[in-house]
Structures are given as C-alpha cells and as structure tokens.
Write a protein that holds these residues in place. Sequence first.
Motif, mmCIF file in Angstrom:
data_model
loop_
_atom_site.group_PDB
_atom_site.id
_atom_site.type_symbol
_atom_site.label_atom_id
_atom_site.label_comp_id
_atom_site.label_asym_id
_atom_site.label_seq_id
_atom_site.Cartn_x
_atom_site.Cartn_y
_atom_site.Cartn_z
ATOM 1 N N GLU A 363 -25.270 16.744 26.721
ATOM 2 C CA GLU A 363 -24.252 17.339 27.590
ATOM 3 C C GLU A 363 -24.502 18.822 27.775
ATOM 4 O OE1 GLU A 363 -19.396 18.029 27.877
ATOM 5 O OE2 GLU A 363 -20.320 17.241 26.034
ATOM 6 N N GLU A 366 -27.655 19.349 30.104
ATOM 7 C CA GLU A 366 -27.409 19.052 31.512
ATOM 8 C C GLU A 366 -26.470 20.083 32.136
ATOM 9 O OE1 GLU A 366 -28.737 16.823 33.580
ATOM 10 O OE2 GLU A 366 -30.117 16.406 31.932
ATOM 11 N N THR A 367 -25.464 20.508 31.403
ATOM 12 C CA THR A 367 -24.555 21.528 31.926
ATOM 13 C C THR A 367 -25.287 22.842 32.141
ATOM 14 O OG1 THR A 367 -22.705 20.493 30.750
ATOM 15 C CG2 THR A 367 -22.392 22.752 31.523
ATOM 16 N N TRP A 390 -18.486 20.880 36.029
ATOM 17 C CA TRP A 390 -19.480 20.996 34.963
ATOM 18 C C TRP A 390 -18.964 21.847 33.804
ATOM 19 C CZ3 TRP A 390 -23.421 18.105 33.916
ATOM 20 C CH2 TRP A 390 -24.111 17.448 34.923
ATOM 21 N N GLY A 393 -16.292 19.955 31.753
ATOM 22 C CA GLY A 393 -16.783 18.719 31.155
ATOM 23 C C GLY A 393 -16.455 17.457 31.912
ATOM 24 N N TRP A 396 -19.591 15.624 33.368
ATOM 25 C CA TRP A 396 -20.357 14.867 32.367
ATOM 26 C C TRP A 396 -19.623 13.579 31.993
ATOM 27 C CZ3 TRP A 396 -25.027 14.384 30.516
ATOM 28 C CH2 TRP A 396 -25.232 13.732 29.301
ATOM 29 N N GLN A 400 -21.163 9.785 32.209
ATOM 30 C CA GLN A 400 -21.158 8.858 31.076
ATOM 31 C C GLN A 400 -20.422 7.566 31.413
ATOM 32 O OE1 GLN A 400 -23.702 10.276 29.378
ATOM 33 N NE2 GLN A 400 -22.646 9.607 27.527
#
Length: 411
Positions: A363, A366-367, A390, A393, A396, A400
């Motif tokens: 996480e 990618e952020t 982003w 959160g 993400w 998921q």
Amino acid sequence: SFYFSSVEERRISPPQQTKTMRTVFGAPAPSRRRSRTTSVLALAACLAASTRCDAFVAVDRRASVAAIGWTRDRGLETAERSKAPRPWRSARKMAAAESVERPPAIAQRDVRGLRAAATKAAMCSFIASMCVTLPISVSVVKLLEKCGAIDTTRRENLSLRAGKFWARWLMRILPFASVDVVVPEETAPEELQEPTIWVCNHISMLDIFMLMAQDKKVRGKKARPLKIIYWKTLENNPVNKLFFKACGFIPVEMEDNKDGDNSYNMSSFKTLLKMSKKAFEDGFDIGILPEGQLNPTPEKGLRPIFSGAFTLAKMSRRPIRMMALSGTQNLWHADDAIGMDVRSRKVKVRRYPSGRKFSSSEEFAETFKNVVGEFGATGNDLPDNELNAWIDGSRWAEIQAKNTEENLAPA
C-alpha cells in the motif's frame, strides 16, 4: 523624417559612420567626399537594422538604395532552425535524426545561451560556498562540544540549523532557481510536533540542498528537526562525511549497487532502527528516500520502492508523511551525460496533508508511486478526487476489494 532628425541630434562623425557600415554590411564605407545625402541614407540603413524594423535600406559602394527584408527576431532560433528542412541533407541522415528518442524531461529547454550559463555559474558558486561554509560552521559547533559547552544532541541540532541557514541565505544571494513551494492550506501545529517519518523522491544531487533551504516553508517553522537516512558510500566525499556526522544523520549500507537490485545490509539495518529510535526520543524526525538511489528518468516514474520506510514506521509506530520534488533534474541531472546542462530554473517542492499509518508495504509503495511519482514526473498533482483517495487510503481499499472479488469469482 525620423532618420533625418536622428542624424542631426546624434551628430555622428564620418569615422563612426565608416565603422558602423563596415560592421553591418561588410563593405567599404563612402569617403568623406560623398555628399551629405549619401551619409544620411547610410545612417538610415544602419538605424533601421539596429531597431529591428521590418524593412531597411542598404547602401552599396555607389550609394544605391535597395529594399531588403528583415525579420523581427533576426532569424530563427537555434532550436527552430535545427527543425527546419535542409535539402542538402541526405534522406538517410534525416531518417536517423528523426528516429532518435529523447526523454520528455530533457527535451524542453526554458533557458539557453547566456542565461543558462549564468544559472550554471550561480549554481556552482552556491555549491562551492556550501562546501566552504558548512565545514567552518560545523567545526565551530564541534569545538563547543569538546569544550563541554553543549551536549551531543545540541551539537546535532545546531549543525543542522547551520546547514539550513547557509542553504537558505546562499540561495537568496545566488538565486539560481525559481522555487515554488506547495503546502496544504491549513495545518494544525500539533501535527508538525508529532514524531514522523518523512519520505521524498530523489531526482538530483541538489535535492538535499533544496530541502534544507526550503525546510521552513515546506514543513513549517515549528517542525521537529530532521535526520536523513543516507547511503554510507556518500561518506567518500569529505564534506558530506563531516556534515552528515555532525548532524547525526543515519548511515545505511547496501548489499549491492546495481540499478534496481539493491538490498539493505541486515546488520546495518538493525543499527538504523536503533539510531532512529534514539532520534525520535531526542526530538528529531526521520527522513528517508524510498528509491534508494538517484532517479535518472523521473519523467517515466519512480524507481523500485524499498520497504524500509514502511518497516521503520511499523516498528516505531510512527506515521509516514510525503514530500515531492520536481525540476531539480533540469539544473543538475542524475545522468552524467547531461550533468549540469541547465535546461530550466523552475523547481517545485510539495508537502502533502497529514500522514498516516499504512497497512502494508504494498500500500505504501503504490501510494508513493501514484502521488509522489506523478508530481515528480509532471510537476503537478493528480486530480483532486484521485489524490485525496490515495492519501486517505480509500483508493487502495477499492483496489483490494476488486482483487478479492476477482479471486472469489468462479473460473
């Protein structure tokens, strides 16, 4: 009438006329025996050329006058002229030139010629001045420590403050860059006092100087002092070693130095964790560059992201806050083939809103790639909705959830 009145006002002598005409036309000037009318026409031609008029007259040896076109900018610029058709070039050479691809970050040039040379000279003077002022300042602080006037923590804090002071004022004296600092509109003072791990991209050798010079604007006047985690090999430079040691920066060793194939030395990483814990206790924040190395192609995105920042945040239970740099590579590029070939003076420094604790290293990676990578590549943020998704959160979480649905769907 304008040209004739100019002649009477300036009262240019025949020797000056001779020098002026030889410079402009490269032809013998009329003798003093020529008539006054001939001198006036010659002067009119010179004045018209010097004022970049659309047309001017040229005088030959017999004072004949001919209209000759004159472009306002005195010809095409070098870049435009290189793109103009050249009939004498072979088709093979033209095809080879068109096939060469250049990265977008080095294709655009905002400064050129004397302005680029002056910018480079100011930048080199800034770096040379830092290499002189830092050792002197640090030596004075270390002397105070040896005399027992200050302790180790105070010495580290004063050394860091001296470095930021010189970086800030030397950039004001030698303004080689036009820096734009972008920060959130409202930031609670208590947020800046919370022990934090700061992460940033790495695109130029100027990054550390730029962050030091703009630290008050970027993180605020009341922010905790920052200790940087650096690659130990940088101590090969004596100035770096003296300053980093005096400020208490934290070294880390790598197992390998191949591009994109680095890994932390485990014994060194354990030492890093211990020193980071003590830094938090002494009132410092930690700064880390998750890419691990200079990025020679920021326009293509970030290098592979190390999980060290996430691991450190997880073990110390501290939030991660992001910063981003853009434009320093146009002053001093990471690629040695480009180096200090100055292409632009525009630099942007960005601080993002409040930090957060990430649930996994994936996480965080990618952020960081999507938020900081976008700013480093373009100098601009993502659209507001996507950027906020982003940072908080939610983006993400959507990814998921989508992956979970795909895995549970029947084949």
